[in-house]
Scaffold this motif. Structure first.
Motif, PDB file in Angstrom:
ATOM      1  N   ALA A  87     -10.889  -6.594   2.711  1.00  0.00           N
ATOM      2  CA  ALA A  87     -11.324  -6.433   1.328  1.00  0.00           C
ATOM      3  C   ALA A  87     -12.016  -7.681   0.795  1.00  0.00           C
ATOM      4  CB  ALA A  87     -10.128  -6.076   0.438  1.00  0.00           C
ATOM      5  N   ILE A 144       0.831  -1.209   0.000  1.00  0.00           N
ATOM      6  CA  ILE A 144       0.000   0.000   0.000  1.00  0.00           C
ATOM      7  C   ILE A 144       0.867   1.261   0.000  1.00  0.00           C
ATOM      8  CG2 ILE A 144      -1.629   1.335   1.403  1.00  0.00           C
ATOM      9  CD1 ILE A 144      -2.909  -1.284   2.238  1.00  0.00           C
ATOM     10  N   SER A 147     -19.500  -2.312  -1.322  1.00  0.00           N
ATOM     11  CA  SER A 147     -18.968  -1.863  -2.610  1.00  0.00           C
ATOM     12  C   SER A 147     -20.023  -1.977  -3.699  1.00  0.00           C
ATOM     13  CB  SER A 147     -17.736  -2.695  -2.975  1.00  0.00           C
ATOM     14  OG  SER A 147     -16.743  -2.586  -1.979  1.00  0.00           O
ATOM     15  N   LEU A 180      -6.196   8.347  -9.722  1.00  0.00           N
ATOM     16  CA  LEU A 180      -6.836   8.000  -8.460  1.00  0.00           C
ATOM     17  C   LEU A 180      -7.679   6.732  -8.595  1.00  0.00           C
ATOM     18  CD1 LEU A 180      -7.937  11.520  -7.170  1.00  0.00           C
ATOM     19  CD2 LEU A 180      -6.051  10.112  -6.346  1.00  0.00           C
ATOM     20  N   ALA A 181      -8.365   6.591  -9.727  1.00  0.00           N
ATOM     21  CA  ALA A 181      -9.146   5.373  -9.940  1.00  0.00           C
ATOM     22  C   ALA A 181      -8.241   4.150 -10.023  1.00  0.00           C
ATOM     23  CB  ALA A 181      -9.979   5.523 -11.215  1.00  0.00           C
ATOM     24  N   THR A 234      -5.311   3.892  -8.651  1.00  0.00           N
ATOM     25  CA  THR A 234      -4.783   3.673  -7.302  1.00  0.00           C
ATOM     26  C   THR A 234      -5.769   2.905  -6.439  1.00  0.00           C
ATOM     27  OG1 THR A 234      -3.513   5.727  -7.469  1.00  0.00           O
ATOM     28  CG2 THR A 234      -3.854   4.822  -5.263  1.00  0.00           C
ATOM     29  N   VAL A 235      -7.041   3.311  -6.481  1.00  0.00           N
ATOM     30  CA  VAL A 235      -8.058   2.602  -5.695  1.00  0.00           C
ATOM     31  C   VAL A 235      -8.176   1.153  -6.144  1.00  0.00           C
ATOM     32  CG1 VAL A 235     -10.521   2.526  -5.162  1.00  0.00           C
ATOM     33  CG2 VAL A 235      -9.315   4.708  -5.141  1.00  0.00           C
ATOM     34  N   ALA A 236      -8.149   0.925  -7.462  1.00  0.00           N
ATOM     35  CA  ALA A 236      -8.258  -0.444  -7.970  1.00  0.00           C
ATOM     36  C   ALA A 236      -7.063  -1.293  -7.540  1.00  0.00           C
ATOM     37  CB  ALA A 236      -8.366  -0.418  -9.492  1.00  0.00           C
ATOM     38  N   LEU A 263      -5.164  -0.694  -4.807  1.00  0.00           N
ATOM     39  CA  LEU A 263      -5.124  -0.822  -3.354  1.00  0.00           C
ATOM     40  C   LEU A 263      -6.205  -1.747  -2.810  1.00  0.00           C
ATOM     41  CD1 LEU A 263      -4.512   2.867  -2.191  1.00  0.00           C
ATOM     42  CD2 LEU A 263      -2.878   0.993  -2.208  1.00  0.00           C
ATOM     43  N   PHE A 264      -7.290  -1.915  -3.549  1.00  0.00           N
ATOM     44  CA  PHE A 264      -8.445  -2.641  -3.031  1.00  0.00           C
ATOM     45  C   PHE A 264      -8.092  -4.042  -2.520  1.00  0.00           C
ATOM     46  CE2 PHE A 264     -12.257  -5.222  -3.380  1.00  0.00           C
ATOM     47  CZ  PHE A 264     -13.181  -4.439  -2.724  1.00  0.00           C
ATOM     48  N   ILE A 301       0.960   4.010  -3.042  1.00  0.00           N
ATOM     49  CA  ILE A 301       0.615   5.412  -2.779  1.00  0.00           C
ATOM     50  C   ILE A 301       1.793   6.327  -3.114  1.00  0.00           C
ATOM     51  CG2 ILE A 301       0.061   7.042  -0.942  1.00  0.00           C
ATOM     52  CD1 ILE A 301      -1.619   4.902   0.364  1.00  0.00           C
ATOM     53  N   LEU A 343      -6.470  -3.946   1.093  1.00  0.00           N
ATOM     54  CA  LEU A 343      -7.114  -3.276   2.215  1.00  0.00           C
ATOM     55  C   LEU A 343      -7.604  -4.301   3.233  1.00  0.00           C
ATOM     56  CD1 LEU A 343      -9.217  -0.564   0.356  1.00  0.00           C
ATOM     57  CD2 LEU A 343      -7.049  -0.258   1.546  1.00  0.00           C
TER      58      LEU A 343
END
Length: 561
Positions: A348, A286, A357, A334-335, A337-339, A341-342, A290, A345
């Protein structure tokens, strides 16, 4: 027991003289005495090193200064002192392990009586012990058991009394050590903070590569100073949390509070620490994701700033595209990154996380259809360059200056100072007139239409209209104004005056001033403007013809009969 006897025999054999020049004769002699030694009532609790001590007098069993009982008789090859020392060592070992039994079992056999703790022989009473005490062997063994149990119960209090002074010294040393560590920590952090401040005052703001700002030194130094402050607070809290249970556990009055404090602070921290230890690989992923995405965003921001300032030029890419392109790139990063990182998490993969979700995705898809259409329309309007902020535009029935252009809406301020917010979906489906885009390079054409009767020479009308245009403020002399005759109507001729201006922001004022000059020009020339129409009663005997140069006055000689 046989291993114990063998070990005793081996140690004893090393101290005996040679027999007939061969030491193994002595070993055979001791092995012959093994079965007799096996009957000694100490079993696995006896220390072979104490077995051959020559002291044969009575010896007390002492536990923390408390005499339990006196061992008066030997059991060959163990002297009374050896038996007493061995029992005292066992009792001290039980205290160290905090194994204080609730009871001591007395088991009587044919020639001995055993004192058992959890099924193991603690001490063995033989007939010589009973004769020395002058009582039956079973009664002596029971008395020994009661005294041992009482000594074990009293031992913790005596131990605390003996250790109180030592614990006070330990607590004082721990307090002094804590104060010293906190002082060193404070001074060390203060010194590092002063050095970073001096470095901050002397460093450059940015590190650049080919005039592109890459690393902001001051931001890095500010982050380091903030990390120092947070780290100092964290280390202070850790030291205090380690100090309090250590000191409170030294004294009986605060032992329970120490345990409660440990349960409230250290136990959760240990649980969190173990959880973080198991989660550490995912946490590293993570942090890495980031960090990379943050630096990519920083590079995108630097590229946007360079394009806006003109330091970076891309063929076919206009500077006004820099800001919306940066917004799009940032949203995409950002999208992504979220994909990425998911999967890492916490929770998750749990059903609850997946359900939330799916619910959020459903809400977004159902409630954002108009927003998505406006977003797409805003993107299209941006890259088609229909208008820019500050342009005078007409969108449908709305005419005004563009105040804001976002991906969702466009805000226009009209000439009446009314702010109108128009969704980009509506803008995309409407006709957009931009009065500013060509005003500086080609000039914006303002026009006015008048109707003049047929009895007025068109050349005179042209002269008056052009003179009115030249007298109007903010009308350009180059390109020059021009007149178009747009219609030969039933009662008049339509003339259209076209004049150039480079000030579209005040086009309505310029148009008003142009009409004023036209009215003044025709009034001074005593020519009536027949707009929208002019009605007169005529006898029809004369034709309404203009007075041309060299012609007869007003159609003289024409016969209408």
């Amino acid at each position: 027991m046989l291993r114990f006897v063998s070990a005793a025999v081996s140690r004893a054999g090393a101290s005996l003289p040679r027999v007939a020049g061969r030491p193994w004769w002595a070993l055979l002699a001791l092995l012959a005495a093994g079965p007799a030694a096996a009957q000694i009532g100490h079993g696995a609790f006896q220390d072979p090193a104490l077995a051959l001590r020559p002291d044969s007098g009575p010896a007390p069993v002492v536990l923390l200064g408390d005499t339990v009982f006196v061992v008066a008789s030997p059991v060959e090859p163990f002297s009374p002192r050896a038996r007493a020392t061995q029992l005292a060592q066992q009792l001290e070992a039980m205290l160290r392990r905090r194994l204080i039994p609730a009871t001591i079992t007395v088991v009587d056999a044919l020639d001995h009586t055993d004192l058992l703790v959890d099924g193991r022989v603690l001490y063995r009473v033989v007939d010589d012990d009973a004769r020395a005490a002058g009582r039956p062997r079973l009664a002596v063994a029971q008395g020994y058991a009661d005294r041992i149990l009482g000594a074990l119960v009293r031992a913790p209090d005596r131990q605390r009394q003996r250790l109180f002074g030592r614990h006070v010294l330990i607590a004082g040393a721990a307090t002094a050590g804590l104060l010293l560590l906190l002082t060193l920590l404070r001074r060390g952090v203060a010194g590092l903070h002063r050095r970073l401040e001096r470095l901050r005052d002397s460093t450059r703001e940015w590190e650049t590569i080919r005039h592109l700002e890459v690393v902001r030194h001051l931001s890095l130094l500010d982050s380091l100073m903030s990390a120092l402050r947070v780290g100092r607070l964290a280390l202070t809290a850790v030291l205090v949390l380690l100090y309090l249970p250590l000191v409170l556990n030294l004294f009986p009055q605060t032992v329970e509070f120490s345990h409660q404090l440990t349960d409230l602070t250290l136990a959760p921290l240990q649980t969190v620490g173990r959880a973080l230890g198991r989660y550490l690989p995912n946490l590293l992923y993570i942090v890495l994701i980031i960090a990379v995405m943050r630096y990519l965003l920083r590079l995108a921001h630097l590229g946007k700033a360079a394009v806006q300032r003109g330091e970076l030029r891309l063929r076919g890419f206009h500077p006004e595209w820099a800001e919306p392109t940066y917004v799009i790139v940032r949203v995409l990063l950002l999208a992504i990154t979220v994909a990425m990182l998911f999967p890492y998490l916490p929770g998750a993969k749990s059903d609850g996380f997946k359900g939330v979700s799916i619910f959020l995705g459903l809400l977004l898809s159902l409630g954002s259809s108009s927003a998505v259409s406006s977003l797409i329309a805003g993107t299209v309007l941006t890259y088609t360059r229909a208008f820019r902020v500050g342009d005078r535009v007409a969108i449908g029935d709305t005419v005004g200056d563009v105040l804001e252009r976002s991906f969702l809406v466009t805000r226009v301020r009209t000439i009446k100072n009314v702010d109108v917010t128009i969704p980009n979906g509506v803008v995309l489906t409407s006709n957009v007139a931009n009065y500013t885009s060509a005003a500086q390079s080609h000039g914006l054409i303002l026009h006015a239409t008048v109707a003049i009767g047929y009895d007025t020479d068109w050349r005179e009308v042209h002269r008056l209209l052009l003179e009115a245009a030249r007298q109007t403020p903010h009308v350009l002399g180059s390109p020059p104004p021009f007149v178009l005759q747009t219609a030969l109507a039933d009662y008049a001729v339509s003339y259209e005056l076209n004049a150039y201006t480079d000030a579209p922001g005040i086009m309505h004022l310029t148009s008003s001033a142009l009409l004023e000059q036209i009215l003044d020009a025709f009034a001074q020339a005593e020519i009536e403007i027949m707009t929208p129409a002019f009605t007169a009663l005529r006898d029809g005997s004369r034709a309404a013809l203009p007075q041309l140069p060299g012609s007869v006055p007003n159609g003289a000689g024409l016969d209408r009969r």
